[in-house]
Every structure is written in structure tokens, then in C-alpha cells.
Write a protein that holds these residues in place. Structure first.
Motif, short mmCIF file in Angstrom:
data_model
loop_
_atom_site.label_atom_id
_atom_site.label_comp_id
_atom_site.label_asym_id
_atom_site.label_seq_id
_atom_site.Cartn_x
_atom_site.Cartn_y
_atom_site.Cartn_z
N ALA A 1 -3.43 3.59 8.94
CA ALA A 1 -2.17 4.32 8.72
C ALA A 1 -0.97 3.37 8.75
O ALA A 1 -0.07 3.45 7.92
CB ALA A 1 -2.02 5.42 9.76
N MET A 2 -0.99 2.46 9.71
CA MET A 2 0.17 1.58 9.88
C MET A 2 0.16 0.39 8.93
O MET A 2 1.04 -0.48 9.01
CB MET A 2 0.26 1.13 11.34
CG MET A 2 0.54 2.29 12.30
SD MET A 2 0.75 1.77 14.01
CE MET A 2 2.31 0.86 13.89
N ALA A 3 -0.81 0.38 8.00
CA ALA A 3 -0.80 -0.62 6.93
C ALA A 3 0.03 -0.16 5.74
O ALA A 3 0.29 -0.95 4.82
CB ALA A 3 -2.22 -0.94 6.49
N VAL A 4 0.47 1.10 5.74
CA VAL A 4 1.22 1.63 4.62
C VAL A 4 2.60 0.99 4.55
O VAL A 4 3.16 0.56 5.57
CB VAL A 4 1.33 3.17 4.71
CG1 VAL A 4 2.38 3.60 5.75
CG2 VAL A 4 1.61 3.81 3.36
N ARG A 5 3.15 0.92 3.36
CA ARG A 5 4.47 0.30 3.17
C ARG A 5 5.59 1.17 3.71
O ARG A 5 5.40 2.36 4.00
CB ARG A 5 4.71 0.03 1.68
CG ARG A 5 4.84 1.30 0.84
CD ARG A 5 5.37 0.97 -0.54
NE ARG A 5 5.28 2.09 -1.47
CZ ARG A 5 6.17 3.06 -1.57
NH1 ARG A 5 7.22 3.10 -0.77
NH2 ARG A 5 6.01 4.03 -2.48
N GLU A 6 6.77 0.60 3.79
CA GLU A 6 7.97 1.37 4.11
C GLU A 6 8.15 2.47 3.06
O GLU A 6 7.95 2.25 1.86
CB GLU A 6 9.19 0.46 4.11
CG GLU A 6 10.49 1.17 4.47
CD GLU A 6 11.69 0.24 4.51
OE1 GLU A 6 12.82 0.75 4.52
OE2 GLU A 6 11.47 -1.00 4.53
N ASN B 1 10.68 5.18 7.50
CA ASN B 1 10.73 6.35 6.61
C ASN B 1 9.33 6.78 6.18
O ASN B 1 9.07 7.09 5.00
CB ASN B 1 11.58 6.05 5.37
CG ASN B 1 12.97 5.61 5.71
OD1 ASN B 1 13.65 6.23 6.53
ND2 ASN B 1 13.41 4.51 5.12
N ILE B 2 8.42 6.83 7.13
CA ILE B 2 7.03 7.15 6.82
C ILE B 2 6.84 8.67 6.74
O ILE B 2 7.33 9.42 7.60
CB ILE B 2 6.08 6.57 7.90
CG1 ILE B 2 6.28 5.05 8.02
CG2 ILE B 2 4.64 6.93 7.59
CD1 ILE B 2 5.95 4.29 6.77
N ILE C 1 0.85 -1.18 0.00
CA ILE C 1 0.00 0.00 0.00
C ILE C 1 0.89 1.23 0.00
O ILE C 1 1.66 1.46 0.94
CB ILE C 1 -0.93 0.00 1.22
CG1 ILE C 1 -1.88 -1.22 1.15
CG2 ILE C 1 -1.73 1.30 1.31
CD1 ILE C 1 -2.67 -1.45 2.41
N ASP C 2 0.81 2.03 -1.05
CA ASP C 2 1.69 3.19 -1.22
C ASP C 2 1.22 4.40 -0.43
O ASP C 2 2.03 5.16 0.10
CB ASP C 2 1.78 3.57 -2.70
CG ASP C 2 2.28 2.43 -3.56
OD1 ASP C 2 3.47 2.08 -3.43
OD2 ASP C 2 1.48 1.89 -4.34
#
Length: 346
Positions: free
Chosen positions: A246-251, A280-281, A226-227
Motif C-alpha cells: 500500500a505504501m509503495a503507491v505514489r503521491e 493525498n492518498i 505506481i498509480d
């Protein structure tokens, strides 16, 4: 109200149609605690025809069909302008000062708007004017996706996808070229409706309320990573679904916060510092949208990439504005527009 008096840097527009927000009655009852100077003519944004222009307008012509952007910015600070949402709200004391001049909104026959807030629509059919009232709604998630730097082929998760702004965000993300949109929500009937409307490019995720389990479901629904996560949950939602999404987003991914969570009090979001730093979010708040988004979104609609015909319209005249507010609260939402038609020449 008296007719507005035209000044330099201003345009007077005959209002042909104005959309009614589903939560507008909450604002006018004071439940949302918006800054709104009374007495006021409410109504934010409009579609209409130019009645008169000031001496500094070089392109607009009397009779032009235009979109009126309600996001009015002060002109004396380019970096951090004060903002008022015409006929709806303001940000801080400076925004309230703007309301003293531009506060009267669009539930009216005529509207005074700064020149820079008036955007030509080109030729439109008068019968379709209600559909163009979808633009102020669509502009909000469009601003969030622009802030995220969405590129064609990316995967977007819309937190709050079953709501009014969230469902609009699904349509805009797909129009901008998102390969997939992840749509989490508790209402499985609404999720199924989104699947029927948008087909294989939308992937729905029923939520259980268990933060860790829901996060894994969202990650698992994406064909890759998830970008972008765009949050548009309302003030009534808690922080748990926001954090799960929110915390499902990729690195090295991006999270954009545009909703109302916490505006009425409650717990802070509480995203963990180590997770943000080590992965690096990018986390960005975004209120509304840049001015140029208006012209860009109009072109998306003009080319058919963003199909306004997917919206249904229920219209009221100005004498029945209270009925319009009640209808918007009861029936407004996903791809359903409640519109007031003041009855000016169209």
C-alpha cells in the motif's frame, strides 16, 4: 430439492456449469465464519440457459445463454442495499434475510435468480461453457480496478498476484489497458510463470518479508510511479505485506482493499495518518463489484481483450461435487478452473 417456483422479478435458469472456489470447502466447514443459513444448496454464480422468465422481463428469452451473478442486493434501499452472495455468504442481518428467499445456490440443476442478476452471453459453444465460468472469478478484481478508476497507461501493483484472485487481477488489469502490472510474491516459480504468460508488461518482485526492503523493491520495479495498489491477499496473510504494498503507491495514488486480511482476527493494518494526509492518498474498501460490471466484463471477453482460453478447466458432474471441492482446494488457483456440470440440457 423441489424445482424453484418463479415469481415476479425472477428468472429460472438451467445450470450448465458452475465454478468451484478454491476455498469453498473452508466456507462449508465453517472455518471462514461466513454467514450461511442452513440447510443450503451451495454454489455461487453459474452459466446456463434461461428456462423461464417473470412478467417484468422484456429482453430475456427462454433458451438464452446467460451469466448468473451471485451478488444479490435488496431492492428497497438504493444507497445501502443489503447483500447476500447466493449459496456462499451474506453481509449482516439484512443479507441473511435475503438468503431466506435467494439463498439456494448453483450446485443444482435449476437456479432461481433475480432478473437483474441475469446477463445475456450471446451465442457460445457448449464445449466452451466451462471457460465462461471464469467470469465470476474475474469480476471480483474487475470491481476493485473499477473502484480505483484505472485508466489506460497506468501502472498497477497487485498485492497477492500469485493467488487465485490476484492472478486474475493481473489479467484483468492488462485487458483494461494498464501499461505495467507489478506482481510481488514469495513464490518465485509462480512469479516466473506470470512472466512467461504475460511478457514484458508484468514486472515481478520476490518478497523477503522485510517490510521496508520489500517496499523499496516494489517501487524500484516500476518504470515510473505506481498509480494504483489493489490488495487481494487471503485471510491467512498478515498485515505486513499489505502495508508494504500500500505504501509503495505514489503521491495522490489510490489503494483498494479487497482481500481477507484480518477477517479471522489479528493486528490492524495500521497505515500512518501523516503519510495518508500529506501524500493525498485515497484508500478505498471494495466488496465485490457494481451490477453493470457484469455486462462490461462480458464485452471484454467477447472482444478478446480478456482471453478466457488462458484458463484450464477440470469438470465434475453433480454427483461428484465433494470430489470437485477437494480438487479445487488442491489444484484450483492461477488460471485453473474447477467446474461442476449438473448435466442439464446444453
Amino acid at each position: 430439492m423441489p424445482d424453484p417456483v418463479l415469481g415476479t422479478g425472477e428468472v429460472v435458469v438451467d445450470v450448465v456449469a458452475v465454478g468451484v472456489l478454491p476455498y469453498a470447502a473452508e466456507v462449508f466447514r465453517g472455518e471462514r465464519q461466513y454467514l450461511l443459513t442452513l440447510p443450503v444448496t451451495p454454489g455461487s454464480g453459474a452459466v446456463g440457459r434461461v428456462r423461464a422468465v417473470g412478467p417484468d422481463s422484456t429482453r430475456l428469452r427462454v433458451g438464452d445463454w446467460v451469466l448468473c451473478d451471485p451478488t444479490i442486493r435488496s431492492r428497497d434501499d438504493a444507497l445501502t442495499p443489503d447483500i447476500t452472495l447466493q449459496g456462499l455468504s451474506a453481509r449482516g442481518p439484512g443479507g441473511v434475510r435475503l438468503q431466506e428467499h435467494f439463498g439456494q445456490g448453483s450446485f443444482a440443476e435449476q437456479l432461481l435468480v433475480p432478473t437483474e442478476n441475469v446477463f445475456p452471453l450471446g451465442t457460445i459453444e457448449p464445449a466452451d461453457v466451462g471457460l465462461w465460468c471464469a467470469l465470476p472469478l474475474l469480476l471480483v478484481p474487475y470491481g476493485g480496478l473499477l473502484a480505483a478508476g484505472l485508466r489506460a497507461g497506468q501502472t498497477v501493483l497487485v498485492s497477492g498476484a500469485t493467488g487465485n484472485f490476484g492472478s486474475a487481477a493481473v489479467a484483468v488489469a492488462l485487458a483494461m489497458g494498464a501499461a505495467r502490472v507489478i506482481a510481488p510474491g514469495r513464490n518465485e516459480k509462480t512469479l516466473a510463470e506470470l512472466e512467461r504468460r504475460f511478457g514484458s508488461r508484468i514486472l515481478t518482485v520476490p518478497l523477503s518479508g522485510d517490510e521496508d526492503a520489500d517496499r523499496e523493491r516494489m517501487r524500484g520495479a516500476a518504470p515510473g510511479s505506481i498509480d494504483i495498489v489493489l490488495d487481494l491477499l487471503p485471510p491467512s496473510a498478515g498485515t505486513t505485506p499489505v502495508r508494504a504494498a500500500a505504501m509503495a503507491v505514489r503521491e495522490s495514488g489510490t489503494v483498494v482493499l479487497m482481500g481477507g486480511v484480518g477477517m479471522l482476527g489479528g493486528a490492524d493494518l495500521g497505515l500512518p495518518y501523516p503519510w495518508i494526509m500529506r501524500n493525498n492518498i485515497t484508500i478505498r474498501g471494495q466488496w465485490m463489484y457494481p451490477r453493470e460490471a457484469n455486462a462490461q466484463l462480458i464485452q471484454l471477453a467477447r472482444t478478446g481483450l480478456l482471453d478466457l482460453r488462458q484458463f484450464s478447466v477440470t469438470a465434475f458432474d453433480l454427483d461428484h461435487a465433494n470430489a470437485a471441492l477437494a480438487h479445487a482446494a488442491a489444484d484450483g488457483g492461477r488460471f485453473s478452473l474447477t467446474v461442476i456440470r449438473p448435466g442439464t440440457p446444453g
